[in-house]
Motif scaffolding. Structure first.
Motif: not given
Ligand code: NAD
Ligand code: KPL
Length: 304
Positions: A8, A10-12, A32, A76, A78, A81, A102-104, A128-130, A132, A263
């Motif tokens: 992933g 993504g953000s985290l 993916r 990392a 959701k 997923d 790392l899931q919430n 932490e907060g992040a 895209r 979620e």
């Molecule tokens: P996000 O949507 O920004 O990133 C998730 C990434 O995972 C996406 O890029 C998605 O395409 C990828 N993904 C999903 N399934 C996949 C697969 N099968 N193969 C490859 N890649 C795949 O999510 P996020 O914000 O980073 O959140 C991740 C977890 O962290 C969540 O449970 C969220 O609640 C938790 N969280 C996030 C933050 C934040 O600030 N973003 C803070 C605390 C907790």
């Protein structure tokens, strides 16, 4: 030195990957599919925006179908997923592989651990907060802390030093499940109401009775689930978080506003499911779940 595979970008996932890589640690991103991998390569890597400064990190990347063995994986994605993602990677896991989940919320961690009985699944909870800003461009939006733990394990693994090297603020928690429950309870008391009242966290000061009633039921639920530490002074902390984050929109509010899946199943849905399993009556939480599901359905968003 074991490679950090990160599923992933993504953000985290991106935030962790960029910090580990710039500290000189071996990192590989799992994207993916081939199309996303091609887009990533065209972008030249991951961009991290921190304190207004952007930096590009050309981190190695692959698809889930690569044949490189995985010894350490940061999951990392959701919560909804997570199970499917690890099922795809299971054949690549080396014996004794370690996963950091790392899931919430709660529920996805057990589902992943059941799928991978021979892996060590560590749980993490992060403040932490992040977000895209664009594909492969992550903004580090809020300093915080990450707690990691493995139920029943008092000693941290040696590789935690990597997080020190990468300046990722963290701590080993001997009660990570209590920490996850506490965060889940805070999220249940705040996030759904901010969606239903379409307000920032501070807007909940106008709904003190609703907040208090939810906190009372959540406290009962935590105690019934054997999570007395997580139940302690919940209402007072919820009020502190509402005040401390008054100007912010909750993560669930942001998801709904952007038309993104929430979620819910791993937060309020999990709370209601646990209450049913424990035969505990939680009418306020149940009513909140129904209202939230109706709200999501009306916007064409998944209700689980
Ligand atoms: P996000 O949507 O920004 O990133 C998730 C990434 O995972 C996406 O890029 C998605 O395409 C990828 N993904 C999903 N399934 C996949 C697969 N099968 N193969 C490859 N890649 C795949 O999510 P996020 O914000 O980073 O959140 C991740 C977890 O962290 C969540 O449970 C969220 O609640 C938790 N969280 C996030 C933050 C934040 O600030 N973003 C803070 C605390 C907790
Ligand atoms: O974690 C949160 C979120 O928005 O998801 C807080 C700020 C605690 C609100 O529940």
């Amino acid at each position: 030195m074991s490679t950090w595979h990160i599923l992933g970008a993504g953000s985290l996932g991106g935030l962790w990957a960029a910090r580990l890589a710039r500290a000189g640690l071996p990192v590989r991103l799992i994207l993916r599919d081939q199309a996303r991998l091609s887009r990533y390569r065209a972008a030249g890597g991951l961009t991290l925006v921190e304190d207004g400064q952007a930096s590009l990190h050309p981190i190695a990347a692959e698809t889930p179908h690569s044949d490189i063995p995985i010894r350490r994986l940061l999951l990392a994605c959701k919560a909804y997923d997570a199970e499917e993602a690890v099922a795809e990677l299971a054949p690549r896991l080396a014996p004794g592989a370690e996963l950091i989940l790392l899931q919430n919320g709660l529920g996805s961690q057990d589902a992943v651990a059941r799928r991978l009985p021979r892996a060590r699944c560590l749980f993490a909870s992060s403040t932490e907060g992040a977000f895209r800003e664009d594909d492969f461009r992550i903004v580090f939006a809020g300093r915080g802390h990450t707690w990691l733990g493995l139920p029943g394990e008092r000693r941290p693994p040696e590789w935690l030093d990597d997080l020190q090297t990468a300046a990722i603020p963290h701590e080993w928690s001997t009660d990570i499940v209590a920490r996850l429950w506490r965060k889940l309870a805070l999220n249940c008391a705040i996030n759904p109401l901010t969606v239903l009242h379409d307000c920032r966290n501070g807007g909940l000061r106008d709904w003190p009775q609703e907040v208090a009633a939810l906190c009372a039921e959540l406290t009962l639920l935590l105690r019934a689930a054997g999570q007395d530490t997580a139940a302690l002074d919940l209402h007072a902390e919820v009020l502190r978080v509402i005040d401390g984050t008054a100007a912010n929109y909750s993560s669930m509010h942001q998801d709904v506003a952007r038309g993104r899946r929430t979620e819910i199943a791993y937060l309020l849905g999990h709370a209601c499911q646990e209450a049913a399993r424990l035969d505990l009556d939680v009418p306020q939480l149940q009513a909140l779940l129904q209202r939230l599901r109706a709200h999501l359905a009306a916007r064409g968003l998944p209700v689980t």
